[in-house]
Design a protein around this motif. Sequence first.
Motif, PDB file in Angstrom:
ATOM      1  N   VAL A 108       0.871  -1.177   0.000  1.00  0.00           N
ATOM      2  CA  VAL A 108       0.000   0.000   0.000  1.00  0.00           C
ATOM      3  C   VAL A 108       0.903   1.220   0.000  1.00  0.00           C
ATOM      4  O   VAL A 108       1.496   1.574   1.021  1.00  0.00           O
ATOM      5  CB  VAL A 108      -0.943   0.010   1.218  1.00  0.00           C
ATOM      6  CG1 VAL A 108      -1.850   1.241   1.177  1.00  0.00           C
ATOM      7  CG2 VAL A 108      -1.774  -1.270   1.272  1.00  0.00           C
ATOM      8  N   ASP A 109       1.045   1.838  -1.160  1.00  0.00           N
ATOM      9  CA  ASP A 109       1.924   2.994  -1.326  1.00  0.00           C
ATOM     10  C   ASP A 109       1.118   4.247  -1.025  1.00  0.00           C
ATOM     11  O   ASP A 109       0.082   4.504  -1.659  1.00  0.00           O
ATOM     12  CB  ASP A 109       2.474   3.023  -2.756  1.00  0.00           C
ATOM     13  CG  ASP A 109       3.665   3.967  -2.912  1.00  0.00           C
ATOM     14  OD1 ASP A 109       3.650   5.049  -2.301  1.00  0.00           O
ATOM     15  OD2 ASP A 109       4.595   3.626  -3.665  1.00  0.00           O
ATOM     16  N   LEU A 110       1.592   5.041  -0.072  1.00  0.00           N
ATOM     17  CA  LEU A 110       0.849   6.199   0.416  1.00  0.00           C
ATOM     18  C   LEU A 110       1.100   7.452  -0.406  1.00  0.00           C
ATOM     19  O   LEU A 110       0.623   8.523  -0.059  1.00  0.00           O
ATOM     20  CB  LEU A 110       1.210   6.440   1.883  1.00  0.00           C
ATOM     21  CG  LEU A 110       0.991   5.217   2.786  1.00  0.00           C
ATOM     22  CD1 LEU A 110       1.529   5.488   4.183  1.00  0.00           C
ATOM     23  CD2 LEU A 110      -0.483   4.829   2.841  1.00  0.00           C
ATOM     24  N   ARG A 111       1.835   7.327  -1.500  1.00  0.00           N
ATOM     25  CA  ARG A 111       2.135   8.454  -2.367  1.00  0.00           C
ATOM     26  C   ARG A 111       1.182   8.493  -3.561  1.00  0.00           C
ATOM     27  O   ARG A 111       0.556   7.496  -3.912  1.00  0.00           O
ATOM     28  CB  ARG A 111       3.571   8.349  -2.874  1.00  0.00           C
ATOM     29  CG  ARG A 111       4.619   8.335  -1.791  1.00  0.00           C
ATOM     30  CD  ARG A 111       5.994   7.994  -2.336  1.00  0.00           C
ATOM     31  NE  ARG A 111       6.081   6.604  -2.764  1.00  0.00           N
ATOM     32  CZ  ARG A 111       7.137   6.065  -3.352  1.00  0.00           C
ATOM     33  NH1 ARG A 111       8.197   6.818  -3.614  1.00  0.00           N
ATOM     34  NH2 ARG A 111       7.147   4.792  -3.691  1.00  0.00           N
ATOM     35  N   ASP A 112       1.124   9.664  -4.208  1.00  0.00           N
ATOM     36  CA  ASP A 112       0.464   9.741  -5.494  1.00  0.00           C
ATOM     37  C   ASP A 112       1.287   8.920  -6.479  1.00  0.00           C
ATOM     38  O   ASP A 112       2.527   8.942  -6.431  1.00  0.00           O
ATOM     39  CB  ASP A 112       0.386  11.201  -5.953  1.00  0.00           C
ATOM     40  CG  ASP A 112      -0.413  11.351  -7.232  1.00  0.00           C
ATOM     41  OD1 ASP A 112       0.186  11.162  -8.318  1.00  0.00           O
ATOM     42  OD2 ASP A 112      -1.605  11.665  -7.145  1.00  0.00           O
ATOM     43  N   PHE A 155      -1.989   2.040  -4.808  1.00  0.00           N
ATOM     44  CA  PHE A 155      -1.716   3.378  -4.295  1.00  0.00           C
ATOM     45  C   PHE A 155      -2.909   3.876  -3.497  1.00  0.00           C
ATOM     46  O   PHE A 155      -4.059   3.719  -3.914  1.00  0.00           O
ATOM     47  CB  PHE A 155      -1.423   4.344  -5.446  1.00  0.00           C
ATOM     48  CG  PHE A 155      -0.081   4.129  -6.092  1.00  0.00           C
ATOM     49  CD1 PHE A 155       1.053   4.734  -5.573  1.00  0.00           C
ATOM     50  CD2 PHE A 155       0.044   3.311  -7.210  1.00  0.00           C
ATOM     51  CE1 PHE A 155       2.299   4.532  -6.159  1.00  0.00           C
ATOM     52  CE2 PHE A 155       1.285   3.108  -7.798  1.00  0.00           C
ATOM     53  CZ  PHE A 155       2.413   3.717  -7.279  1.00  0.00           C
ATOM     54  N   SER A 156      -2.626   4.463  -2.346  1.00  0.00           N
ATOM     55  CA  SER A 156      -3.644   5.092  -1.517  1.00  0.00           C
ATOM     56  C   SER A 156      -3.070   6.421  -1.026  1.00  0.00           C
ATOM     57  O   SER A 156      -2.638   6.544   0.124  1.00  0.00           O
ATOM     58  CB  SER A 156      -4.014   4.184  -0.333  1.00  0.00           C
ATOM     59  OG  SER A 156      -5.095   4.732   0.403  1.00  0.00           O
ATOM     60  N   PRO A 157      -3.028   7.442  -1.898  1.00  0.00           N
ATOM     61  CA  PRO A 157      -2.369   8.714  -1.556  1.00  0.00           C
ATOM     62  C   PRO A 157      -3.015   9.389  -0.354  1.00  0.00           C
ATOM     63  O   PRO A 157      -4.233   9.524  -0.302  1.00  0.00           O
ATOM     64  CB  PRO A 157      -2.549   9.564  -2.826  1.00  0.00           C
ATOM     65  CG  PRO A 157      -2.894   8.598  -3.909  1.00  0.00           C
ATOM     66  CD  PRO A 157      -3.617   7.466  -3.247  1.00  0.00           C
ATOM     67  N   ILE A 158      -2.194   9.803   0.588  1.00  0.00           N
ATOM     68  CA  ILE A 158      -2.761  10.414   1.798  1.00  0.00           C
ATOM     69  C   ILE A 158      -2.600  11.930   1.829  1.00  0.00           C
ATOM     70  O   ILE A 158      -2.952  12.559   2.839  1.00  0.00           O
ATOM     71  CB  ILE A 158      -2.162   9.801   3.082  1.00  0.00           C
ATOM     72  CG1 ILE A 158      -0.658  10.106   3.185  1.00  0.00           C
ATOM     73  CG2 ILE A 158      -2.435   8.305   3.148  1.00  0.00           C
ATOM     74  CD1 ILE A 158      -0.084   9.780   4.562  1.00  0.00           C
ATOM     75  N   GLY A 166      -8.702   6.477   5.049  1.00  0.00           N
ATOM     76  CA  GLY A 166      -8.909   5.586   3.916  1.00  0.00           C
ATOM     77  C   GLY A 166      -7.762   4.606   3.738  1.00  0.00           C
ATOM     78  O   GLY A 166      -7.971   3.428   3.413  1.00  0.00           O
ATOM     79  N   ALA A 167      -6.533   5.087   3.939  1.00  0.00           N
ATOM     80  CA  ALA A 167      -5.377   4.199   3.831  1.00  0.00           C
ATOM     81  C   ALA A 167      -5.391   3.139   4.923  1.00  0.00           C
ATOM     82  O   ALA A 167      -5.087   1.963   4.670  1.00  0.00           O
ATOM     83  CB  ALA A 167      -4.085   5.011   3.896  1.00  0.00           C
TER      84      ALA A 167
END
Length: 249
Positions: free
Chosen positions: A71-75, A95-98, A133-134
Motif C-alpha cells: 500500500v503505497d501512500l504516495r500519489d 496506491f492510496s495517496p494520503i 482511507g489508507a
Amino acid sequence: MGDARTVGEHTVEERRADKHWAGAFNARDLGGIEVAAGAIRPGVLFRSGKPEAWEPEGFREAAASGVRRIVDLRDPSEPGGAPADAGVAGIDYEFSPIEDPRSPRFQARFRPYMNHTSGYADFLDMFGDRVAGAVGEVFAGSPGALMCCSAGRDRTGIVVSVILLALGASDEELARQDELAVRAVNERHRGRTHPYESWQPREIVDEMVASRRASLLDFAASLDARAFLDHYGIGSKRLEAASEWLLDA
C-alpha cells in the motif's frame, strides 16, 4: 516481548524485525508489537522506504517474508507508478495517496514536505479522510500488507501511528518506531545526495529523535484513534475483522 538485549544501537528483537531485502531500507516487520488484545503477529504487517529502490531479488525476498501487497501512500506520479518487479514476485501493488501536495494549505504548512512529527496533527486536519482511507485499505485486505512512502518515515509514520493507537499500542511504542525510522533514514543518506536532507552525526540525530518524540507523544495524547477512524467510516467491525489476521491473542 522476546529477547530485548542491546546489540549496538538496536536490541536483538529490533534486529530480527529489520528486513534486509536487496535494495530495501527502513524496512521492518511490525510483528511482536504489544497492543491491547495481544501482539501483532509476525509476517503480516510491514513498513518500508520506497520500493522502487529495491532490486528484483528484494521483491522475491519480501514475498518470502510474507509480503503479499504493498500500500503505497504516495500519489502514483511521485514514484512513476508501481515497480514491475512487484508483480513478478507475486506482490499486489496499490496506491492510496494520503496527501494533495498541490493544496494551498499543504504548501503553506509543509515545505518541501511533512518531515517532522510536529506536523502530524495539522496533516490529519487537512487529510484525515485520506489517512483513514489508507488505514481502511490495510484493514480491509489480507495478511501481508506493507505500507510505504518515499523514506518510510513520516507519511508511513502517521498511518502506522494511527493503526497502532487504534489497536491500543503504547505511546512509547510509537516513539520507538519513529526513532527506528529516523535512524534508518539517516543511515540511508550516508554517502548519498538528497535535495533537502543529508547524513548527520549521532549527536544531531539524537536531538532530532528527542524533538520528534516530544511532538509525537503530544499527538498521541490528543488523538482518539478509534473515534477518528469511526468518523470516517472505518468502524470497530472492520478493526475486529482485521484483528483476526493481525493479532496473536
